[in-house]
Motif scaffolding. Sequence first.
Motif, PDB file in Angstrom:
ATOM      1  N   GLU A 311       0.821  -1.213   0.000  1.00 41.49           N
ATOM      2  CA  GLU A 311       0.000   0.000   0.000  1.00 41.49           C
ATOM      3  C   GLU A 311       0.854   1.263   0.000  1.00 41.49           C
ATOM      4  N   ALA A 312       1.992   1.238   0.686  1.00 45.63           N
ATOM      5  CA  ALA A 312       2.812   2.440   0.826  1.00 45.63           C
ATOM      6  C   ALA A 312       3.596   2.776  -0.446  1.00 45.63           C
ATOM      7  N   ILE A 313       4.074   1.760  -1.156  1.00 45.51           N
ATOM      8  CA  ILE A 313       4.909   2.006  -2.337  1.00 45.51           C
ATOM      9  C   ILE A 313       4.168   2.806  -3.411  1.00 45.51           C
ATOM     10  N   PRO A 314       2.957   2.378  -3.818  1.00 46.16           N
ATOM     11  CA  PRO A 314       2.267   3.177  -4.846  1.00 46.16           C
ATOM     12  C   PRO A 314       1.977   4.603  -4.386  1.00 46.16           C
ATOM     13  N   ALA A 315       1.692   4.776  -3.098  1.00 46.63           N
ATOM     14  CA  ALA A 315       1.392   6.106  -2.591  1.00 46.63           C
ATOM     15  C   ALA A 315       2.626   7.008  -2.658  1.00 46.63           C
ATOM     16  N   ALA A 316       3.781   6.462  -2.300  1.00 49.05           N
ATOM     17  CA  ALA A 316       5.019   7.253  -2.366  1.00 49.05           C
ATOM     18  C   ALA A 316       5.370   7.589  -3.813  1.00 49.05           C
ATOM     19  N   LEU A 317       5.168   6.638  -4.713  1.00 46.35           N
ATOM     20  CA  LEU A 317       5.440   6.892  -6.130  1.00 46.35           C
ATOM     21  C   LEU A 317       4.516   7.961  -6.694  1.00 46.35           C
ATOM     22  N   GLY A 390      16.109   5.885  -5.742  1.00 49.84           N
ATOM     23  CA  GLY A 390      16.125   4.757  -4.833  1.00 49.84           C
ATOM     24  C   GLY A 390      14.997   4.874  -3.820  1.00 49.84           C
ATOM     25  N   MET A 391      14.611   3.742  -3.259  1.00 47.89           N
ATOM     26  CA  MET A 391      13.502   3.729  -2.302  1.00 47.89           C
ATOM     27  C   MET A 391      13.853   2.861  -1.106  1.00 47.89           C
ATOM     28  N   VAL A 392      13.400   3.286   0.063  1.00 43.33           N
ATOM     29  CA  VAL A 392      13.453   2.485   1.281  1.00 43.33           C
ATOM     30  C   VAL A 392      12.013   2.200   1.680  1.00 43.33           C
ATOM     31  N   THR A 393      11.692   0.939   1.926  1.00 44.23           N
ATOM     32  CA  THR A 393      10.325   0.592   2.288  1.00 44.23           C
ATOM     33  C   THR A 393      10.339  -0.558   3.291  1.00 44.23           C
ATOM     34  N   MET A 394       9.323  -0.592   4.128  1.00 44.11           N
ATOM     35  CA  MET A 394       9.244  -1.645   5.134  1.00 44.11           C
ATOM     36  C   MET A 394       7.820  -1.816   5.635  1.00 44.11           C
ATOM     37  N   CYS A 395       7.581  -3.009   6.205  1.00 43.80           N
ATOM     38  CA  CYS A 395       6.345  -3.250   6.932  1.00 43.80           C
ATOM     39  C   CYS A 395       6.536  -2.768   8.367  1.00 43.80           C
ATOM     40  N   VAL A 396       5.427  -2.583   9.065  1.00 43.43           N
ATOM     41  CA  VAL A 396       5.476  -1.989  10.396  1.00 43.43           C
ATOM     42  C   VAL A 396       4.487  -2.722  11.301  1.00 43.43           C
ATOM     43  N   GLY A 397       4.906  -3.008  12.525  1.00 44.38           N
ATOM     44  CA  GLY A 397       4.043  -3.674  13.481  1.00 44.38           C
ATOM     45  C   GLY A 397       2.720  -2.958  13.679  1.00 44.38           C
ATOM     46  N   THR A 398       1.686  -3.711  14.019  1.00 42.20           N
ATOM     47  CA  THR A 398       0.282  -3.293  14.156  1.00 42.20           C
ATOM     48  C   THR A 398      -0.360  -2.968  12.820  1.00 42.20           C
ATOM     49  N   GLY A 399       0.321  -3.293  11.715  1.00 40.47           N
ATOM     50  CA  GLY A 399      -0.291  -3.172  10.400  1.00 40.47           C
ATOM     51  C   GLY A 399      -0.099  -1.854   9.709  1.00 40.47           C
ATOM     52  N   GLN A 400       1.137  -1.575   9.306  1.00 44.14           N
ATOM     53  CA  GLN A 400       1.421  -0.378   8.524  1.00 44.14           C
ATOM     54  C   GLN A 400       2.494  -0.704   7.491  1.00 44.14           C
TER      55      GLN A 400
END
Length: 409
Positions: A311-317, A390-400
Amino acid sequence: MSKQLTEAYIVAAARTPIGRSHRGVFRAMRPDDLLVAAIQGALAQAPGLDPAAIEDAVIGCAMPEGAQGLNMARVAALLAGLPKSVGGVTVNRFCASGLSAIQMAADRIRVGEAEVMIAGGAESMSLVPMTGHKPSFNPAIFERDDNLGIAYGMGLTAEKVAQRWNVSRADQDAFALESHRRAIAAQQAGEFADEIVPVEVVSRSPDLASGGVREQRRTVSLDEGPRADTSLEALGKLRPAFAAPLDPAGQATGMGSVTAGNSSQTSDGAGCLILASEAAVQRFGLQPLARFVSYASRGVPPEIMGIGPVEAIPAALKSAGLAQADLDWIELNEAFAAQSLAVMRSCGLDAAKVNPMGGAIALGHPLGATGAIRAATVVHALRRRQLKYGMVTMCVGTGQGAAGIFERV
């Protein structure tokens, strides 16, 4: 009246080596001392900068208590020798804390509130456990089934992702092996040298003969996690570390697939970036490494938190006005091989562009520090290999999920 945004440039990016938690080289080293080393390493990369121009230090930490409590950002800024005029704030978005710190610092510059900012992260999983010393969940979490995922252990969420996205144990182990292979190759080629600041570790023990204290010093300059001796056979022998996922009827669906070998290593480390406005770059004669382009964070169901980057990658792009094909280098935090593969397959990420120098399975994942550490990796890699985005991306606890994009300048 609207105000035109200015650009925020990364003019320095340094990190400590990453140590294995509990038994590694930094097991007894305070996280604020690791952060001091990272801050001083970043300052050394910007020799023309007047430290008095730094407005604030924004530092991420996933478990800000104990040795990394008491507003570690401000404490470390002072211990690093920065002027007392430099403020400090510690922020928490779990695994994306360091990346969120960079976004917050960049935004202060972009809206004209600051000209020079420090951003980073620090975490000692040796001194502060993953859930903190005294975790206390809100009882309301357990009153509704749709909130139970908040309390799930990360391994259980990885099992659910593996099940839902059909990620096999064999694929997870192969992914883990490749992470180690790439990390070892990068170490041997000296590719981490630009970003790592060596850290001196001092150990003391009683000298019974003299009645004094024996002191030993060593300098650590490489990440401790990568293993040249791992193999598919060795990884395949590891037992699943978490319970098997359940079907809708509550029955176990065979064996689990997430092991210690195909999960990120618990670790200790710190990273620091210095960001500056265009005016500050010119005033102090600084050489930008990259421009901060965009950031996005999005929520997903907590029980499948590992899929957050989808979900985060398309939003950042979208915010950057870029297409996914424009990305030349992707640092996807390898919380688990299961979620990394699920994200890559769902987004159609080019495996050759994802973690070319290995990821957290080999290098380690010091929680709140990881975003800053991986940002240091990507901005130096873009410069070294003459790549653009370049991109930095990650999953996050509690669902982010979180994603930040950088452009070489």
